[in-house]
Write a protein that holds these residues in place. Structure first.
Motif, mmCIF file in Angstrom:
data_model
loop_
_atom_site.group_PDB
_atom_site.id
_atom_site.type_symbol
_atom_site.label_atom_id
_atom_site.label_comp_id
_atom_site.label_asym_id
_atom_site.label_seq_id
_atom_site.Cartn_x
_atom_site.Cartn_y
_atom_site.Cartn_z
ATOM 1 N N ILE A 10 0.154 -1.197 0.094
ATOM 2 C CA ILE A 10 -0.106 0.564 0.313
ATOM 3 C C ILE A 10 1.154 1.172 0.046
ATOM 4 O O ILE A 10 0.073 2.216 -0.190
ATOM 5 C CB ILE A 10 -1.144 0.707 1.484
ATOM 6 C CG1 ILE A 10 -1.825 -1.123 0.752
ATOM 7 C CG2 ILE A 10 -1.956 1.319 1.624
ATOM 8 C CD1 ILE A 10 -2.965 -1.263 1.771
ATOM 9 N N GLU A 11 2.294 1.349 0.280
ATOM 10 C CA GLU A 11 2.738 2.473 0.604
ATOM 11 C C GLU A 11 3.463 2.513 -0.456
ATOM 12 O O GLU A 11 3.719 3.725 -1.010
ATOM 13 C CB GLU A 11 3.725 2.081 2.106
ATOM 14 C CG GLU A 11 4.372 3.828 2.386
ATOM 15 C CD GLU A 11 5.241 3.471 3.139
ATOM 16 O OE1 GLU A 11 6.259 4.312 3.571
ATOM 17 O OE2 GLU A 11 5.455 2.881 4.423
ATOM 18 N N VAL A 55 3.172 10.560 1.868
ATOM 19 C CA VAL A 55 3.042 9.397 1.666
ATOM 20 C C VAL A 55 3.016 7.933 3.425
ATOM 21 O O VAL A 55 1.352 7.017 3.140
ATOM 22 C CB VAL A 55 4.057 8.607 0.762
ATOM 23 C CG1 VAL A 55 4.329 7.354 0.661
ATOM 24 C CG2 VAL A 55 4.247 9.366 -0.629
ATOM 25 N N ARG A 56 3.787 8.530 3.607
ATOM 26 C CA ARG A 56 3.864 6.781 4.904
ATOM 27 C C ARG A 56 2.513 6.876 6.379
ATOM 28 O O ARG A 56 1.339 6.889 6.210
ATOM 29 C CB ARG A 56 4.910 6.946 5.982
ATOM 30 C CG ARG A 56 6.375 6.247 5.135
ATOM 31 C CD ARG A 56 7.172 6.302 6.989
ATOM 32 N NE ARG A 56 7.621 8.217 6.913
ATOM 33 C CZ ARG A 56 8.303 9.229 6.629
ATOM 34 N NH1 ARG A 56 9.333 8.368 5.301
ATOM 35 N NH2 ARG A 56 8.636 10.276 7.088
ATOM 36 N N GLU A 57 2.035 8.665 6.529
ATOM 37 C CA GLU A 57 0.624 8.045 7.223
ATOM 38 C C GLU A 57 -0.581 8.206 5.919
ATOM 39 O O GLU A 57 -1.438 8.052 6.789
ATOM 40 C CB GLU A 57 0.777 10.304 7.663
ATOM 41 C CG GLU A 57 1.750 11.105 8.266
ATOM 42 C CD GLU A 57 1.671 9.423 9.760
ATOM 43 O OE1 GLU A 57 0.121 9.378 10.306
ATOM 44 O OE2 GLU A 57 2.761 8.927 9.900
ATOM 45 N N TRP A 58 -1.089 8.305 5.157
ATOM 46 C CA TRP A 58 -2.390 7.838 3.661
ATOM 47 C C TRP A 58 -2.024 6.603 4.237
ATOM 48 O O TRP A 58 -2.581 6.048 3.695
ATOM 49 C CB TRP A 58 -1.630 8.878 2.591
ATOM 50 C CG TRP A 58 -3.115 9.084 2.261
ATOM 51 C CD1 TRP A 58 -2.904 7.970 0.900
ATOM 52 C CD2 TRP A 58 -4.353 9.090 2.053
ATOM 53 N NE1 TRP A 58 -4.316 7.931 0.305
ATOM 54 C CE2 TRP A 58 -5.684 8.161 1.120
ATOM 55 C CE3 TRP A 58 -4.615 10.047 3.454
ATOM 56 C CZ2 TRP A 58 -6.696 8.779 1.213
ATOM 57 C CZ3 TRP A 58 -6.368 9.682 3.583
ATOM 58 C CH2 TRP A 58 -7.225 10.040 2.259
ATOM 59 N N ALA A 59 -0.443 5.857 3.630
ATOM 60 C CA ALA A 59 -0.475 4.412 3.346
ATOM 61 C C ALA A 59 -1.199 3.600 4.550
ATOM 62 O O ALA A 59 -2.045 3.102 5.148
ATOM 63 C CB ALA A 59 0.924 4.249 2.946
ATOM 64 N N ARG A 60 -0.756 4.448 6.055
ATOM 65 C CA ARG A 60 -1.320 4.278 7.693
ATOM 66 C C ARG A 60 -2.427 3.794 7.392
ATOM 67 O O ARG A 60 -3.679 3.204 8.182
ATOM 68 C CB ARG A 60 -0.759 4.648 8.458
ATOM 69 C CG ARG A 60 0.560 4.418 8.671
ATOM 70 C CD ARG A 60 1.604 5.022 10.134
ATOM 71 N NE ARG A 60 2.765 4.528 10.185
ATOM 72 C CZ ARG A 60 3.663 6.445 10.333
ATOM 73 N NH1 ARG A 60 3.431 6.878 10.339
ATOM 74 N NH2 ARG A 60 4.899 5.166 10.346
ATOM 75 N N THR A 61 -3.041 5.444 7.389
ATOM 76 C CA THR A 61 -4.845 5.223 7.526
ATOM 77 C C THR A 61 -5.444 4.191 5.910
ATOM 78 O O THR A 61 -5.914 3.813 5.982
ATOM 79 C CB THR A 61 -4.944 6.866 6.253
ATOM 80 O OG1 THR A 61 -4.266 7.768 7.402
ATOM 81 C CG2 THR A 61 -6.498 6.883 5.949
ATOM 82 N N LEU A 62 -4.791 4.393 5.044
ATOM 83 C CA LEU A 62 -5.497 3.313 4.231
ATOM 84 C C LEU A 62 -5.297 2.246 4.690
ATOM 85 O O LEU A 62 -6.904 0.860 4.636
ATOM 86 C CB LEU A 62 -4.303 3.710 2.311
ATOM 87 C CG LEU A 62 -4.917 4.864 1.694
ATOM 88 C CD1 LEU A 62 -4.176 5.074 0.095
ATOM 89 C CD2 LEU A 62 -6.238 5.285 1.475
ATOM 90 N N GLU A 63 -3.700 1.700 5.014
ATOM 91 C CA GLU A 63 -4.319 -0.223 5.499
ATOM 92 C C GLU A 63 -5.052 -0.412 6.497
ATOM 93 O O GLU A 63 -5.544 -1.305 6.512
ATOM 94 C CB GLU A 63 -2.698 0.354 6.333
ATOM 95 C CG GLU A 63 -1.455 -0.172 5.599
ATOM 96 C CD GLU A 63 -0.755 0.080 5.648
ATOM 97 O OE1 GLU A 63 -0.002 0.069 7.288
ATOM 98 O OE2 GLU A 63 0.635 0.461 5.411
#
Length: 198
Positions: free
Chosen positions: A91-92, A186-194
């Motif tokens: 995802i990230e 990118v890192r924060e949005w990827a965590r949100t999506l995860e």
């Protein structure tokens, strides 16, 4: 007869591609109002007559340029997708790929066209349906790369938010190099999506 036509068709395709690429570079550097078909022809190294044969007006070049831009973005995503890991780290990587699509010279050229289209009805009429088609394809490929089910509530909106975030960060990157801040996002949005897509 066929042997003669093929090289001619290939030359025609090559000329057309050179004109489109020259148009994208010119729009990105000089904006819509600073560009003429004759200037694009000169930059592409072809005659003005050849340019006008392929593209009688700048609007015709816009159609071809936006098509090429969309294809280039999708091709780039697909090429990078071969190296994607599996699992949550995927995802990230996908988020980073999508966000980085909107930082190069092709995006800069598209922005020049969008800003003019906001007040130029003729250009807007050409650009809006093209952008809608390119946007749908980018959305579809992002869904595919994330490996998510769009029929689940909220998934479609999260994918679209990813693309909208990418465009916004692309704008922020126009005036200064925004790479460091973009990595954090990118890192924060990827965590949100995860969390939301799990």
């Amino acid at each position: 007869m066929t042997g003669i036509r093929e090289p001619q068709q290939e030359r025609s395709r090559t000329t057309r591609r050179r004109l489109i690429e020259a148009a994208l570079d010119s729009f990105g550097e000089r904006g819509w109002h600073g560009v003429t078909v004759a200037g694009i022809a000169e930059r592409a190294g072809v005659s003005r007559g050849a340019a006008q044969h392929h593209f009688p007006a700048r609007e015709d070049l816009v159609v071809a340029a936006v098509d090429l831009l969309g294809e280039a973005q999708i091709d780039e995503l697909r090429a990078q997708a071969a190296d994607l890991p599996s699992g949550t780290s995927r995802i990230e990587c996908v988020v980073e790929m999508v966000l980085n699509l909107y930082t190069g010279p092709l995006f800069r050229a598209a922005l020049q066209l969008w800003s003019v289209a906001a007040t130029d009805d003729a250009l807007r009429d050409v650009l809006v349906p093209l952008e809608a088609r390119v946007g749908r394809e980018a959305h579809r490929v992002t869904v595919e790369l994330l490996g998510v089910d769009e029929s689940r509530p909220g998934v479609r909106e999260l994918v679209q938010a990813t693309l909208d975030l990418a465009r916004g960060l692309g704008l922020a990157n126009l005036l200064t190099d925004d790479t460091r801040r973009r990595r954090q996002i990118v890192r924060e949005w990827a965590r949100t999506l995860e969390l939301r897509l799990a």
